[in-house]
Design a protein around this motif. Structure first.
Motif, PDB file in Angstrom:
ATOM      1  N   GLY A   7     -11.272  17.121  22.256  1.00  7.60           N
ATOM      2  CA  GLY A   7     -11.147  17.498  23.668  1.00  7.60           C
ATOM      3  C   GLY A   7      -9.906  18.320  23.946  1.00  7.60           C
ATOM      4  N   PRO A   8      -8.705  17.795  23.634  1.00  9.14           N
ATOM      5  CA  PRO A   8      -7.477  18.576  23.881  1.00  9.14           C
ATOM      6  C   PRO A   8      -7.426  19.882  23.096  1.00  9.14           C
ATOM      7  CG  PRO A   8      -6.946  16.260  23.579  1.00  9.14           C
ATOM      8  CD  PRO A   8      -8.406  16.407  23.252  1.00  9.14           C
ATOM      9  N   ILE A   9      -7.951  19.870  21.870  1.00 10.01           N
ATOM     10  CA  ILE A   9      -7.962  21.093  21.057  1.00 10.01           C
ATOM     11  C   ILE A   9      -8.859  22.143  21.713  1.00 10.01           C
ATOM     12  CG2 ILE A   9      -8.674  22.090  18.845  1.00 10.01           C
ATOM     13  CD1 ILE A   9      -7.820  19.380  17.571  1.00 10.01           C
ATOM     14  N   ARG A  10     -10.053  21.727  22.114  1.00  7.92           N
ATOM     15  CA  ARG A  10     -10.994  22.648  22.773  1.00  7.92           C
ATOM     16  C   ARG A  10     -10.406  23.195  24.075  1.00  7.92           C
ATOM     17  NH1 ARG A  10     -13.777  23.994  18.971  1.00  7.92           N
ATOM     18  NH2 ARG A  10     -15.787  23.103  18.446  1.00  7.92           N
ATOM     19  N   ARG A  11      -9.800  22.319  24.865  1.00 12.23           N
ATOM     20  CA  ARG A  11      -9.212  22.758  26.136  1.00 12.23           C
ATOM     21  C   ARG A  11      -8.147  23.831  25.901  1.00 12.23           C
ATOM     22  NH1 ARG A  11     -10.173  19.536  30.641  1.00 12.23           N
ATOM     23  NH2 ARG A  11     -11.430  17.704  30.187  1.00 12.23           N
ATOM     24  N   LYS A  12      -7.255  23.571  24.946  1.00 13.49           N
ATOM     25  CA  LYS A  12      -6.189  24.530  24.626  1.00 13.49           C
ATOM     26  C   LYS A  12      -6.792  25.850  24.152  1.00 13.49           C
ATOM     27  CE  LYS A  12      -1.888  24.754  21.939  1.00 13.49           C
ATOM     28  NZ  LYS A  12      -2.024  26.058  21.332  1.00 13.49           N
ATOM     29  N   GLN A  13      -7.794  25.764  23.298  1.00 13.85           N
ATOM     30  CA  GLN A  13      -8.468  26.937  22.761  1.00 13.85           C
ATOM     31  C   GLN A  13      -9.103  27.762  23.890  1.00 13.85           C
ATOM     32  OE1 GLN A  13     -11.623  25.649  20.169  1.00 13.85           O
ATOM     33  NE2 GLN A  13     -11.843  27.641  19.183  1.00 13.85           N
ATOM     34  N   LEU A  14      -9.736  27.091  24.839  1.00 10.84           N
ATOM     35  CA  LEU A  14     -10.391  27.781  25.947  1.00 10.84           C
ATOM     36  C   LEU A  14      -9.387  28.376  26.927  1.00 10.84           C
ATOM     37  CD1 LEU A  14     -13.347  25.308  26.473  1.00 10.84           C
ATOM     38  CD2 LEU A  14     -13.538  27.703  25.765  1.00 10.84           C
ATOM     39  N   ILE A  15      -8.289  27.678  27.161  1.00 17.96           N
ATOM     40  CA  ILE A  15      -7.241  28.212  28.041  1.00 17.96           C
ATOM     41  C   ILE A  15      -6.657  29.483  27.430  1.00 17.96           C
ATOM     42  CG2 ILE A  15      -4.877  27.783  28.857  1.00 17.96           C
ATOM     43  CD1 ILE A  15      -5.830  24.859  29.426  1.00 17.96           C
ATOM     44  N   GLU A  16      -6.371  29.461  26.138  1.00 18.09           N
ATOM     45  CA  GLU A  16      -5.874  30.669  25.467  1.00 18.09           C
ATOM     46  C   GLU A  16      -6.896  31.798  25.554  1.00 18.09           C
ATOM     47  OE1 GLU A  16      -4.837  29.481  21.489  1.00 18.09           O
ATOM     48  OE2 GLU A  16      -3.108  28.314  22.167  1.00 18.09           O
ATOM     49  N   ALA A  17      -8.168  31.447  25.397  1.00 20.68           N
ATOM     50  CA  ALA A  17      -9.231  32.460  25.438  1.00 20.68           C
ATOM     51  C   ALA A  17      -9.331  33.101  26.817  1.00 20.68           C
ATOM     52  CB  ALA A  17     -10.565  31.838  25.043  1.00 20.68           C
ATOM     53  N   VAL A  18      -9.286  32.300  27.885  1.00 20.05           N
ATOM     54  CA  VAL A  18      -9.405  32.893  29.224  1.00 20.05           C
ATOM     55  C   VAL A  18      -8.201  33.771  29.528  1.00 20.05           C
ATOM     56  CG1 VAL A  18      -8.373  31.067  30.680  1.00 20.05           C
ATOM     57  CG2 VAL A  18     -10.191  32.490  31.592  1.00 20.05           C
ATOM     58  N   LEU A  19      -7.014  33.378  29.084  1.00 18.34           N
ATOM     59  CA  LEU A  19      -5.832  34.214  29.303  1.00 18.34           C
ATOM     60  C   LEU A  19      -5.949  35.532  28.542  1.00 18.34           C
ATOM     61  CD1 LEU A  19      -3.006  31.508  29.203  1.00 18.34           C
ATOM     62  CD2 LEU A  19      -3.856  32.750  31.201  1.00 18.34           C
ATOM     63  N   ASN A  20      -6.437  35.468  27.316  1.00 18.86           N
ATOM     64  CA  ASN A  20      -6.632  36.692  26.532  1.00 18.86           C
ATOM     65  C   ASN A  20      -7.667  37.609  27.179  1.00 18.86           C
ATOM     66  OD1 ASN A  20      -4.734  35.977  24.608  1.00 18.86           O
ATOM     67  ND2 ASN A  20      -6.232  34.998  23.272  1.00 18.86           N
ATOM     68  N   CYS A  21      -8.740  37.008  27.706  1.00 18.54           N
ATOM     69  CA  CYS A  21      -9.791  37.811  28.362  1.00 18.54           C
ATOM     70  C   CYS A  21      -9.278  38.463  29.646  1.00 18.54           C
ATOM     71  CB  CYS A  21     -11.013  36.939  28.655  1.00 18.54           C
ATOM     72  SG  CYS A  21     -11.962  36.501  27.186  1.00 18.54           S
ATOM     73  N   GLN A  33     -19.335  34.320  28.910  1.00 21.01           N
ATOM     74  CA  GLN A  33     -19.761  34.816  27.597  1.00 21.01           C
ATOM     75  C   GLN A  33     -18.571  35.403  26.835  1.00 21.01           C
ATOM     76  OE1 GLN A  33     -21.502  35.527  30.466  1.00 21.01           O
ATOM     77  NE2 GLN A  33     -23.192  34.130  30.031  1.00 21.01           N
ATOM     78  N   ARG A  34     -17.742  36.186  27.521  1.00 26.64           N
ATOM     79  CA  ARG A  34     -16.571  36.767  26.851  1.00 26.64           C
ATOM     80  C   ARG A  34     -15.576  35.670  26.441  1.00 26.64           C
ATOM     81  NH1 ARG A  34     -15.740  42.418  30.235  1.00 26.64           N
ATOM     82  NH2 ARG A  34     -16.896  43.662  28.722  1.00 26.64           N
ATOM     83  N   ILE A  35     -15.388  34.702  27.334  1.00 27.85           N
ATOM     84  CA  ILE A  35     -14.463  33.610  27.020  1.00 27.85           C
ATOM     85  C   ILE A  35     -14.968  32.832  25.807  1.00 27.85           C
ATOM     86  CG2 ILE A  35     -13.420  31.458  27.842  1.00 27.85           C
ATOM     87  CD1 ILE A  35     -13.806  32.663  30.745  1.00 27.85           C
ATOM     88  N   SER A  36     -16.258  32.501  25.813  1.00 25.59           N
ATOM     89  CA  SER A  36     -16.811  31.715  24.702  1.00 25.59           C
ATOM     90  C   SER A  36     -16.744  32.498  23.391  1.00 25.59           C
ATOM     91  CB  SER A  36     -18.244  31.273  25.007  1.00 25.59           C
ATOM     92  OG  SER A  36     -19.094  32.384  25.172  1.00 25.59           O
ATOM     93  N   LYS A  37     -16.973  33.807  23.457  1.00 23.06           N
ATOM     94  CA  LYS A  37     -16.875  34.632  22.249  1.00 23.06           C
ATOM     95  C   LYS A  37     -15.439  34.663  21.740  1.00 23.06           C
ATOM     96  CE  LYS A  37     -17.977  39.195  20.424  1.00 23.06           C
ATOM     97  NZ  LYS A  37     -18.466  40.553  20.714  1.00 23.06           N
ATOM     98  N   GLN A  38     -14.493  34.819  22.672  1.00 22.40           N
ATOM     99  CA  GLN A  38     -13.066  34.837  22.304  1.00 22.40           C
ATOM    100  C   GLN A  38     -12.657  33.510  21.664  1.00 22.40           C
ATOM    101  OE1 GLN A  38     -10.672  37.383  22.989  1.00 22.40           O
ATOM    102  NE2 GLN A  38      -9.080  36.187  22.032  1.00 22.40           N
ATOM    103  N   ALA A  39     -13.147  32.411  22.229  1.00 21.39           N
ATOM    104  CA  ALA A  39     -12.792  31.074  21.725  1.00 21.39           C
ATOM    105  C   ALA A  39     -13.654  30.643  20.544  1.00 21.39           C
ATOM    106  CB  ALA A  39     -12.908  30.052  22.851  1.00 21.39           C
ATOM    107  N   GLN A  40     -14.712  31.410  20.284  1.00 22.52           N
ATOM    108  CA  GLN A  40     -15.661  31.106  19.212  1.00 22.52           C
ATOM    109  C   GLN A  40     -16.326  29.736  19.413  1.00 22.52           C
ATOM    110  OE1 GLN A  40     -13.308  31.725  15.623  1.00 22.52           O
ATOM    111  NE2 GLN A  40     -13.779  33.908  15.646  1.00 22.52           N
TER     112      GLN A  40
END
Length: 197
Positions: A7-21, A33-40
């Motif tokens: 859970g915490p790993i996924r949350r961190k990964q998704l937060i980084e992805a949305v900031l990058n997007c 879709q872009r966020i999920s692709k960025q976060a894989q």
């Protein structure tokens, strides 16, 4: 030492992805879709953890605000309580911390401010942040000035922080952070010259 759950790993990964997007495409073009692709990860994971893009933006801003708070707190922890001038400088410096001045953080802040005008949960976060800044400045300034004067000074310094920060965030090539901080510190020094005897 306990293992960190997914859970915490996924949350961190998704937060980084949305900031990058947001950094690359802006908020309006940042899709799940872009966020999920960025976060894989699958797009469904975003809904699972954050109930969509808006929830993820809120979580990302909570992280940026936490970084801001921790940066200010770390600076204040090294300064004696009675040295109000150095402590005001520390608060100013914390608002121009490297965590707040990255390209991704700057663009996320701008998106956040724009969205906060329309979304109550983001508006509440912004209000908490703004009140915290004024409160911290007022507390330090009240060590040397009457409460009403300290409050006024704090509000103007906070407005200078936001204004200078906004100008820098909008620049394609922001000026040196030291120069940005100096502009706000000059406002503080003008108050000191006016009110100190």
């Amino acid at each position: 030492m306990p293992k960190l759950g997914m859970g915490p790993i996924r949350r961190k990964q998704l937060i980084e992805a949305v900031l990058n997007c947001i950094d690359e495409w802006g908020l309006s073009e940042t899709t799940t879709q872009r966020i999920s692709k960025q976060a894989q990860v699958s797009a469904g994971i975003i809904n699972h953890y954050f109930s969509g893009k808006d929830g993820l933006l809120e979580a990302a801003m909570r992280q940026i605000l936490k970084d801001l708070q921790l940066g200010v707190k770390a600076r204040l922890s090294t300064i004696p309580q009675e040295d109000f001038k150095a402590r005001v400088h520390a608060i100013i410096d914390g608002n121009f911390d490297h965590t707040q001045m990255t390209s991704a953080a700057r663009k996320a802040w701008l998106a956040f401010w724009a969205e906060a005008m329309h979304k109550p949960e983001l508006r509440r976060l912004q209000n908490v942040n703004a009140k915290r800044l004024v409160s911290n400045l007022t507390f330090e300034l009240n060590k040397a000035f009457p409460r009403s004067q300290a409050q006024h000074m704090a509000e103007v310094i906070a407005a200078a922080i936001d204004g200078v920060w906004l100008r820098e965030a909008l620049n394609i090539t922001p000026s040196d952070v030291i120069t940005s901080r100096k502009k706000v510190e000059d406002v503080f020094h003008l108050f000191l010259a006016r009110y100190e005897h």
